[in-house]
Every structure is written in C-alpha cells, then in structure tokens.
Scaffold this motif. Structure first.
Motif, mmCIF file in Angstrom:
data_model
loop_
_atom_site.group_PDB
_atom_site.id
_atom_site.type_symbol
_atom_site.label_atom_id
_atom_site.label_comp_id
_atom_site.label_asym_id
_atom_site.label_seq_id
_atom_site.Cartn_x
_atom_site.Cartn_y
_atom_site.Cartn_z
ATOM 1 N N ALA A 265 0.810 -1.236 0.000
ATOM 2 C CA ALA A 265 0.000 0.000 0.000
ATOM 3 C C ALA A 265 0.834 1.272 0.000
ATOM 4 O O ALA A 265 0.296 2.356 -0.206
ATOM 5 N N ASP A 266 2.145 1.173 0.249
ATOM 6 C CA ASP A 266 2.978 2.385 0.386
ATOM 7 C C ASP A 266 2.369 3.292 1.456
ATOM 8 O O ASP A 266 2.401 4.522 1.341
ATOM 9 N N SER A 267 1.801 2.676 2.492
ATOM 10 C CA SER A 267 1.165 3.479 3.537
ATOM 11 C C SER A 267 2.224 4.109 4.432
ATOM 12 O O SER A 267 3.350 3.632 4.510
ATOM 13 N N CYS A 268 1.842 5.191 5.079
ATOM 14 C CA CYS A 268 2.721 5.866 6.031
ATOM 15 C C CYS A 268 1.904 6.073 7.301
ATOM 16 O O CYS A 268 0.847 6.701 7.246
ATOM 17 N N ALA A 269 2.382 5.531 8.417
ATOM 18 C CA ALA A 269 1.626 5.684 9.662
ATOM 19 C C ALA A 269 1.429 7.166 9.959
ATOM 20 O O ALA A 269 0.360 7.590 10.390
ATOM 21 N N THR A 270 2.481 7.966 9.728
ATOM 22 C CA THR A 270 2.332 9.425 9.756
ATOM 23 C C THR A 270 3.086 9.986 8.552
ATOM 24 O O THR A 270 4.074 9.409 8.105
ATOM 25 N N ILE A 271 2.607 11.102 8.038
ATOM 26 C CA ILE A 271 3.244 11.706 6.862
ATOM 27 C C ILE A 271 3.077 13.220 6.939
ATOM 28 O O ILE A 271 2.026 13.715 7.340
ATOM 29 N N ASP A 272 4.127 13.942 6.556
ATOM 30 C CA ASP A 272 4.068 15.409 6.655
ATOM 31 C C ASP A 272 3.953 16.083 5.288
ATOM 32 O O ASP A 272 4.140 17.273 5.168
ATOM 33 N N TRP A 273 3.658 15.307 4.245
ATOM 34 C CA TRP A 273 3.692 15.837 2.881
ATOM 35 C C TRP A 273 2.625 16.882 2.588
ATOM 36 O O TRP A 273 2.825 17.759 1.773
ATOM 37 N N PHE A 274 1.455 16.708 3.198
ATOM 38 C CA PHE A 274 0.323 17.552 2.805
ATOM 39 C C PHE A 274 -0.247 18.274 4.020
ATOM 40 O O PHE A 274 -0.247 17.729 5.108
ATOM 41 N N PRO A 275 -0.765 19.490 3.797
ATOM 42 C CA PRO A 275 -1.503 20.119 4.887
ATOM 43 C C PRO A 275 -2.675 19.205 5.237
ATOM 44 O O PRO A 275 -3.322 18.658 4.332
ATOM 45 N N SER A 276 -2.925 19.019 6.533
ATOM 46 C CA SER A 276 -3.945 18.021 6.893
ATOM 47 C C SER A 276 -5.312 18.375 6.323
ATOM 48 O O SER A 276 -6.108 17.494 6.036
#
Ligand SMILES: [Zn+2]
Length: 328
Positions: A265-276
């Motif tokens: 899934a290429d999932s990320c438990a947390t990710i900072d790429w996008f404004p929430s």
C-alpha cells in the motif's frame, strides 16, 4: 538459505513469512522536522506526532494491525529525505513483534544537498556501503536493500547520479535495489537502463509503483526486461483508483506474472507531505482511512480472490517473492 537483515538483526530468509514489500513507519522531511517542528503531520495531533514519541505510537498501532492480519515482516523503504529512523523502527519491532527490513539510499526527485552535489557517484556509494556493512545512523542495524527514486522531473542529472551510486553499492555488496518510479512520466525504462549500464543483474531490481499504471501491457513490458514490479500503492486513489489497480493486477496474474509482482500500500503511519486540511485530495474522493497498512488484507486480497486469484498466486506474491528479491 541466505539471511536477510532486519532492525533486530539478521534472520533466515525462510523466517520472513507473510511480507508486505512497501510500507512506511513514518514519512517526514528531515529539514522540516528540525527547523519547523511545529508544522505538523497528517493523522493525529499535528505537533506531537512530528516528534518521535507520538509518531512512534501511531507506527506501533499500524504494525500491530498488520500483525493481527497475519503479516510477519514489513519491508520499510524509508531512506534519506523520508525521515528514516532505525532506532524507532527497532523499538516498534520489539513492541509489536513485526520484523522490519530497513534500507539505505536517497529519495529525491532532483534536489541534493550541497555535500552530495560536491561528491561523485562512487563517493555517495561509499555512504550506502557503510549502512550495509557497518550499520545505519550509528547503530549496528544493517541495510538490507538500496532505495532511489525518479518522479515527475524525470531522470535528471542528480537522479542519475543517485541511481549510479545505488547500482555501484549493490555491485559492491550484493544487496538488491528498490527504485521508486512514476508510470505517468515513464521513468522506469531509463532507470532500468542505468542499472543495466552499471552491470546490475536486473533480477535484483524492483521497480516500485508500477501499479500506478492502469495498463497491464506497460507493467508487463517492464517485467519482461527482467525486473520485479511493485503493485504497491493500493489506497492512493489520487494516482489510480482502486478498481483500476485491481483490474491491471488481475490481468498480470492471468498472464502468469504472480512470481514477478508485489502487493502493498505504500502506507505511512504518519506523513508530513500535505496540509492536513487537504489530505482528502490524496484519497481522491475515496475514504482517507482506506490508505493504511490494513488495506491489503481488508480490501485488496478479497477483491483479487473474487477476481480469480488462486491461493498459490497469493502465497507467491506475499511469501515467496519477497524472499526471492531480497536474496537475489
Ligand atoms: Zn514509499
């Protein structure tokens, strides 16, 4: 049988068990983390989860959910610029019992910091070889594979240098390569060409994100060059909707490629790429909560089974292929 490095030490390849080939414990920019720690990440408390304790809890939650679903090993392709933190990976592994396979490399679509612009591919390869032979970030945890990336800007000069560095580190150590690709920009053929020019056995090369293409012919054309193909972004509707991913996946299974493809899934438990507040874009109108490590077992495998995937094909993709690629 050969051994594979995990964050808690080497294991026999036969002990990997059910393996997700591409899931991140976290994804964050190191510079942002240090300079603007208040910026926040997607999912949960924006401030707390930028720092390790909060992000670690979420990562442990995600890995526990994978364990519950029968996953024994997660291959974790976070390297430079994705916030790799092997000490955190080790704590999460010990907390949840999941085996985590770490990597080394550089995830950049073009940018390189000045210290790496001033160094050549062989000098960058030295950095990777250190992580593979000595250990990562001052630990004795060793990288099991190499990671690089090409995306919308294409294979730029900097991207090519990283690919050649990765190829040379692979030749020096024998570890396999995972290359992030972008089907919409057709990056993979040139990426594969560079590895071949450097003399890398293409059976060691996994092209990630092939599944962002709805075109089974395109994915087949890459596999036929001798590489592995990642159908590894289930849940990221923005790049390709779920049903189209399943259709291409089933077509490849029908054509006999179960032994060359991965599901993840290429999932990320947390990710900072996008404004929430705009993360919904990523889900492309689908459910944001679908893009987690749980989607493989909760939605993908049931849909593939319904479409005719055999038990043997499922076992091949989740058990045998990870061993074959990691020990290639
Ligand atoms: Zn990834």
């Amino acid at each position: 049988m050969a051994q594979v490095q995990t964050v808690t030490g080497p294991v026999e390849a036969s002990e990997l068990g059910e393996t997700l080939i591409h899931e991140h414990l976290m994804s964050r920019d190191e510079a942002i983390l240090v300079q603007f720690p208040h910026m926040g990440t997607v999912r949960e408390d924006p401030i707390e989860h930028v720092t390790s304790p909060g992000a670690e809890d979420v990562a442990a939650e995600f890995m526990a959910a994978a364990v519950q679903r029968g996953v024994k090993t997660v291959v974790e392709p976070s390297c430079m610029f994705l916030g790799r933190d092997v000490a955190l990976m080790k704590r999460v592994s010990e907390k949840t019992g999941i085996q985590i396979v770490p990597c080394t490399g550089i995830y950049s679509y073009d940018h390189l910091p000045i210290p790496l612009i001033s160094r050549d591919a062989d000098q960058i390869a030295d950095l990777f070889v250190h992580d593979i032979e000595q250990g990562i970030q001052g630990t004795d945890i060793k990288a099991a594979f190499l990671k690089c990336a090409a995306d919308e800007p294409g294979v730029t000069e900097n991207v090519e240098k990283v690919h050649r560095a990765v190829a040379r580190a692979s030749l020096r150590t024998g570890v396999p390569i995972m290359a992030h690709s972008r089907p919409a920009s057709d990056t993979a053929p040139r990426q594969i060409e560079i590895f071949a020019e450097e003399g890398v056995d293409l059976n060691k090369v996994q092209i990630a994100h092939c599944g962002d293409s709805p075109d089974a012919d395109y994915i087949e054309s890459l596999i036929e060059k001798g590489v592995w193909a990642g159908l590894d972004r289930y849940g990221i509707e923005m790049y390709l909707p779920f049903d189209q991913r399943i259709a291409a996946h089933l077509a490849l299974l029908e054509r006999g490629y179960a032994n060359r493809i991965f599901v993840s899934a290429d999932s990320c438990a947390t990710i900072d790429w996008f404004p929430s507040e705009t993360v919904e874009q990523l889900a492309g109108g689908g459910a944001v909560d679908d893009w987690t490590i749980k989607i493989v077992h909760d939605k993908v495998l049931p849909a593939l089974r319904e479409g005719g995937m055999t038990e043997e094909q499922e076992h091949t993709m989740l058990h045998e292929n990870p061993v074959s690629w990691l020990t290639a």
